[in-house]
Design an enzyme around this catalytic site. Sequence first.
Site, PDB file in Angstrom:
ATOM      1  N   GLY A  14      -5.972  -5.705   9.100  1.00 12.84           N
ATOM      2  CA  GLY A  14      -7.442  -5.982   8.957  1.00 12.84           C
ATOM      3  C   GLY A  14      -8.027  -7.017   9.990  1.00 12.84           C
ATOM      4  CG  ASP A  34       2.987  -6.012   3.424  1.00 12.14           C
ATOM      5  OD1 ASP A  34       3.748  -6.650   2.852  1.00 12.14           O
ATOM      6  OD2 ASP A  34       2.120  -4.896   3.147  1.00 12.14           O
ATOM      7  NE  ARG A  94      -5.975  -1.841   6.753  1.00  9.68           N
ATOM      8  CZ  ARG A  94      -5.573  -3.214   6.427  1.00  9.68           C
ATOM      9  NH1 ARG A  94      -4.721  -3.712   6.375  1.00  9.68           N
ATOM     10  NH2 ARG A  94      -6.716  -3.926   6.136  1.00  9.68           N
ATOM     11  NE  ARG A 115      -4.850  -6.080   1.510  1.00  6.40           N
ATOM     12  CZ  ARG A 115      -5.200  -4.695   1.951  1.00  6.40           C
ATOM     13  NH1 ARG A 115      -4.810  -3.983   1.544  1.00  6.40           N
ATOM     14  NH2 ARG A 115      -5.301  -4.842   3.557  1.00  6.40           N
ATOM     15  CE  LYS A 134      -4.189  -9.819  10.081  1.00  4.05           C
ATOM     16  NZ  LYS A 134      -4.391  -8.584   9.524  1.00  4.05           N
ATOM     17  CB  THR A 135      -4.720 -12.061   6.374  1.00  5.49           C
ATOM     18  OG1 THR A 135      -5.726 -11.348   5.290  1.00  5.49           O
ATOM     19  CG2 THR A 135      -4.132 -13.107   5.727  1.00  5.49           C
ATOM     20  CG  ASP A 195      -7.295 -10.851   2.434  1.00  5.97           C
ATOM     21  OD1 ASP A 195      -8.271 -10.695   2.789  1.00  5.97           O
ATOM     22  OD2 ASP A 195      -6.326  -9.713   2.245  1.00  5.97           O
TER      23      ASP A 195
HETATM   24  P1  FBP Z   1      -5.186  -7.840   5.973  1.00  8.49           P
HETATM   25  O1  FBP Z   1      -4.423  -8.095   4.893  1.00  8.49           O
HETATM   26  O2  FBP Z   1      -4.715  -6.581   6.857  1.00  8.49           O
HETATM   27  O3  FBP Z   1      -5.592  -9.047   6.883  1.00  8.49           O
HETATM   28  O4  FBP Z   1      -6.689  -7.214   5.310  1.00  8.49           O
HETATM   29  C1  FBP Z   1      -7.681  -7.882   5.042  1.00  8.49           C
HETATM   30  C2  FBP Z   1      -8.660  -6.946   4.390  1.00  8.49           C
HETATM   31  O5  FBP Z   1      -9.791  -7.415   5.034  1.00  8.49           O
HETATM   32  C3  FBP Z   1      -8.931  -7.196   2.874  1.00  8.49           C
HETATM   33  O6  FBP Z   1      -9.523  -8.279   2.493  1.00  8.49           O
HETATM   34  C4  FBP Z   1      -9.312  -5.905   2.469  1.00  8.49           C
HETATM   35  O7  FBP Z   1      -8.925  -5.508   0.970  1.00  8.49           O
HETATM   36  C5  FBP Z   1      -8.771  -4.940   3.684  1.00  8.49           C
HETATM   37  O8  FBP Z   1      -8.693  -5.689   4.729  1.00  8.49           O
HETATM   38  C6  FBP Z   1      -9.856  -3.708   3.722  1.00  8.49           C
HETATM   39  O9  FBP Z   1      -9.158  -2.925   4.876  1.00  8.49           O
HETATM   40  P2  FBP Z   1      -9.838  -1.804   5.485  1.00  8.49           P
HETATM   41  O10 FBP Z   1     -11.086  -2.132   6.281  1.00  8.49           O
HETATM   42  O11 FBP Z   1      -8.787  -1.357   6.342  1.00  8.49           O
HETATM   43  O12 FBP Z   1      -9.916  -0.891   4.262  1.00  8.49           O
END
Ligand code: FBP
Length: 548
Positions: A78, A173, A142, A249, A199-200, A202
Amino acid sequence: MKKSALQKARAAYQPKLPVVLAGAVRVVEGKPTQSVADQEEIKALFPHTYGLPELKFEKDPNPGQNKPVNVGVILSGGQAPGGHNVISGLFDGIKKINRDSHLYGFLMGPGGFVDHKYIELTAPIIDEYRNTGGFDIIGSGRTKLETVEQFNSGLEILKELGITALVIIGGDDSNTNAAVLAEYYKAIGAGVQVIGCPKTIDGDLKNEWIETSFGFDTATKVYSEVIGNIQRDCNSAKKYYHFVKLMGRSASHIALECALQTQPNICIISEEVEAKNMTLQDVVNGIADIVAARAAEGNNFGTVLIPEGLIEFIPAIKKLIAELNDMLAGDTAVSSMERKDVRAYVISKLSAENAATYASLPEEVALQLSLDRDPHGNVQVSLIETEKLLSAMVATRLAEMRKEGKYNGKFAAQHHFFGYEGRCADPSNFDADYCYALGYNAAMLINSGVTGYMSSVSGLTKPSVQWVAGGIPVTMMLNMERRHGEMKPVIQKALVRLDGAPFQKFAAQRDQWAVNTCYVYPGPIQYFGPSEVCDQPSMTLLAEQGKL
Ligand code: FBP
């Protein structure tokens, strides 16, 4: 491309590098390290990259000549504000090492690496993206990088381009996979270093050595701005309850940070719901009690923050989802059935305990749990509109309380979901500086010849010039966890700690925020102006470092 006035002004911002990275550096090795748990298993799985020392950089008084280096970079998962600054820091870093170095970006995430889709990132491209939000410079994806076939396919393009180092910008991951890739390339003598960057939005990739993941600061500031605006509206009209779901998440770090910044009437923390073994009805009753207490004071308005992952943390629903995943994986009947028949069919198939939980859910949610599945057949919990579910259940509960003479107010709800609004915002000064330093530091790690390390910049509540730079072996963060039925080495996901300072600060004040109206209005991110307005790190980080 047409640019806004802010974009133009922001392009000229020069991120503040830690002083230690300002000139030539040399590496100082710490003691050999151990993984956080399961040392024997991790050591056996990572014979070439286990036990590496922690690294710190210090100024090099006698710098030598460095050879040029070709580096590849991947954005994984993300979006998070600041990704472009990691790449511009990396670019400036490898050019500082030697002007003839080259940077290649793999397109749309790890998939571009496997499928050999890339561009060379040259100075004019990089200059277009400095201090901007988004991952659009090369795109993200992803695809999970986990098979030997993928590693070998990627190696072909690395060899073709003469790339000897790969930087993977990702979450827990992706960095776990980076460690596996580093080990593999070392084992086969591929001559390719692998470096990770945390990065994230979250905020769940953090530990003793990585103080925060980038993007959390900016995203939470954007959400807090909007929550503040809603609170001001709410306090002006005094007629709505606003139910705000926040991305993140699983972990509730985003909701908690926004609560610390805005002081809403209610903020649910999933980790607490799980620890107290609460049911969905317990959560609903808790909210309804606060609504009733506010109504008794004549206040029929308020704000409720809800973390995205809440549903999965409610123990009874967690059990139900696990059984649904197993049950529905091999079931073709449900998808071809009429919607009106689904509920009774699913109830007939579930164990008594889970059937009771399922039956207690509102119709729409029960159907969402039964019908919406991802490509692996798993229930798509993130699609559940928890904010609407909770407000509907609160309305039902209030109607009961009214009959019992325990509530005499008005309840009208508005719903919001904030996530995408903040993931690509222009990075705050904190994230702009942090990301640039992470990328520049990754270049210095590459120059020191190491592999299997995560770029680490710490001391983050101090002014950025005083930050400490170095590298942490990823194997140090690994433990064994069950994933899809198998034990795997993974970086431990950081959930909200109920004994941690951020939660404790919140818990100490929430009763007051519930009944009284103590809203704080943070306003928009400021990029120019006094440091106390522009350069503040998140309240989570301040609390964790004893500065709140
Ligand atoms: P990452 O762990 O990949 O940084 O994800 C962040 C995030 O924004 C989460 O908060 C959310 O649940 C998810 O990505 C949503 O992803 P997508 O837009 O691919 O459904």
